[in-house]
Write an enzyme that holds these catalytic residues in place. Structure first.
Site, short mmCIF file in Angstrom:
data_model
loop_
_atom_site.label_atom_id
_atom_site.label_comp_id
_atom_site.label_asym_id
_atom_site.label_seq_id
_atom_site.Cartn_x
_atom_site.Cartn_y
_atom_site.Cartn_z
N ASP A 34 4.96 55.57 20.28
CA ASP A 34 4.95 55.35 21.99
C ASP A 34 6.17 54.62 22.20
O ASP A 34 6.81 54.91 23.36
CB ASP A 34 3.66 54.89 22.07
CG ASP A 34 3.22 55.21 23.54
OD1 ASP A 34 3.92 55.55 24.38
OD2 ASP A 34 2.11 54.37 23.90
N SER A 117 -2.32 59.20 15.20
CA SER A 117 -3.44 58.01 14.91
C SER A 117 -3.22 57.35 13.31
O SER A 117 -3.99 56.65 12.84
CB SER A 117 -4.95 58.89 14.84
OG SER A 117 -5.24 58.78 15.79
N TYR A 121 -3.51 53.04 14.64
CA TYR A 121 -4.86 53.58 14.69
C TYR A 121 -5.50 53.75 13.39
O TYR A 121 -6.77 54.05 13.41
CB TYR A 121 -4.89 54.87 15.62
CG TYR A 121 -4.83 54.47 17.27
CD1 TYR A 121 -4.87 53.11 17.76
CD2 TYR A 121 -5.17 55.33 18.28
CE1 TYR A 121 -4.90 52.80 18.87
CE2 TYR A 121 -5.01 55.32 19.56
CZ TYR A 121 -4.72 53.66 19.82
OH TYR A 121 -4.62 53.58 21.19
N1 AR6 Z 1 9.57 59.25 15.14
C1 AR6 Z 1 8.42 60.06 14.42
N2 AR6 Z 1 7.34 59.15 13.92
C2 AR6 Z 1 7.21 57.85 14.41
C3 AR6 Z 1 8.17 57.19 14.99
C4 AR6 Z 1 9.35 58.09 15.39
N3 AR6 Z 1 10.28 57.42 16.23
N4 AR6 Z 1 7.90 55.91 15.09
C5 AR6 Z 1 6.74 55.50 14.48
N5 AR6 Z 1 6.40 57.06 13.97
P1 AR6 Z 1 1.42 55.05 15.76
P2 AR6 Z 1 -1.05 55.91 16.47
C6 AR6 Z 1 5.25 57.20 13.07
O1 AR6 Z 1 1.21 53.58 15.29
O2 AR6 Z 1 -1.61 55.43 15.02
C7 AR6 Z 1 0.92 52.68 19.90
O3 AR6 Z 1 1.27 51.34 20.26
C8 AR6 Z 1 4.30 55.95 12.38
O4 AR6 Z 1 5.02 55.82 11.21
O5 AR6 Z 1 2.80 55.29 16.43
O6 AR6 Z 1 -1.85 57.04 17.03
C9 AR6 Z 1 0.22 53.59 20.99
O7 AR6 Z 1 0.47 52.83 22.38
C10 AR6 Z 1 2.99 56.76 11.99
O8 AR6 Z 1 3.17 57.50 10.93
O9 AR6 Z 1 0.39 55.73 16.40
C11 AR6 Z 1 -1.09 53.23 20.55
O10 AR6 Z 1 -1.77 51.93 21.18
C12 AR6 Z 1 2.92 57.77 13.43
O11 AR6 Z 1 4.03 57.76 13.96
C13 AR6 Z 1 -1.23 53.31 19.26
O12 AR6 Z 1 0.02 52.70 18.84
C14 AR6 Z 1 1.93 57.28 14.37
O13 AR6 Z 1 1.89 55.85 14.42
C15 AR6 Z 1 -1.52 54.63 18.64
O14 AR6 Z 1 -1.83 54.49 17.33
#
Ligand code: AR6
Length: 171
Positions: A34, A117, A121
């Site tokens: 995000d 997630s 999450y």
């Molecule tokens: N490109 C692709 N994947 C990514 C990138 C990127 N640039 N950066 C991180 N990931 P998360 P959630 C991966 O925590 O669990 C946020 O603060 C990461 O390695 O981004 O759904 C939101 O605002 C992981 O495998 O999302 C919410 O509050 C995946 O993306 C909360 O985090 C998801 O990790 C959502 O948590």
């Protein structure tokens, strides 16, 4: 042709019609993917998101891509993992379905997902991979669109898990 690809990389760099953001219910940005999407898309994205008034868990909203190569950003809110008995699988499946419905409505042929997630999450990777792949496969079988769904994995473990689950379900 499955229409599914799994790659390692940064979702913000994807040249696709839509990328999906793993957002929170405020839709006003955060960490992880995000934060990366908001940084790359620029401040006009936050401005557009302010007008959406948030999004409940399991649903999705669409915005323009702003400075990203992608035309659209689909913001979906995955469930926080609480042990699996709080409807987490249904919410996660609903994220994928809602995102793909929006993508089809806008005529998107190529869509990139992160591992929704699976970061902050806390959804267990293998469970998420099995459910996510099965849900998207069902959607593609039913609707035939978008033509391509690409998971873009930032970390090695998520990439490996998705590849293993995809291989075991197609062999
Ligand atoms: N490109 C692709 N994947 C990514 C990138 C990127 N640039 N950066 C991180 N990931 P998360 P959630 C991966 O925590 O669990 C946020 O603060 C990461 O390695 O981004 O759904 C939101 O605002 C992981 O495998 O999302 C919410 O509050 C995946 O993306 C909360 O985090 C998801 O990790 C959502 O948590």
């Amino acid at each position: 042709m499955s229409g599914i690809e799994i790659v390692r990389g940064d979702i913000t760099a994807q040249e696709v019609d839509a990328i999906v953001n793993a957002a929170n219910e405020s839709l006003l940005g955060g960490g992880g993917v995000d934060g990366a999407i908001h940084r790359s898309a620029g401040p006009d994205l936050l401005e557009e998101c302010r007008g959406l008034g948030g999004c409940p868990t399991g649903q999705a909203r669409i915005t323009h891509g702003h400075r990203l190569p992608a035309k659209y950003i689909i913001h979906t809110v995955g469930p926080i993992w609480r042990g699996g008995g709080a409807g987490e699988p249904e919410f996660l499946a609903s994220c994928y379905r809602s995102s793909l419905t929006l993508a089809r409505d806008r005529g998107c042929e190529t869509v990139a997902f992160p591992a929704i997630s699976c970061g902050a999450y806390g959804y267990p990777l293998r469970k998420a991979a099995e459910l996510s792949l099965a849900t998207v496969r069902e959607e593609l079988d039913e609707h035939g669109l978008p033509a391509l769904v690409r998971w873009v994995m930032f970390d090695e473990e998520a990439y490996r898990t998705w590849v293993e689950v995809q291989a075991s379900s197609t062999s």
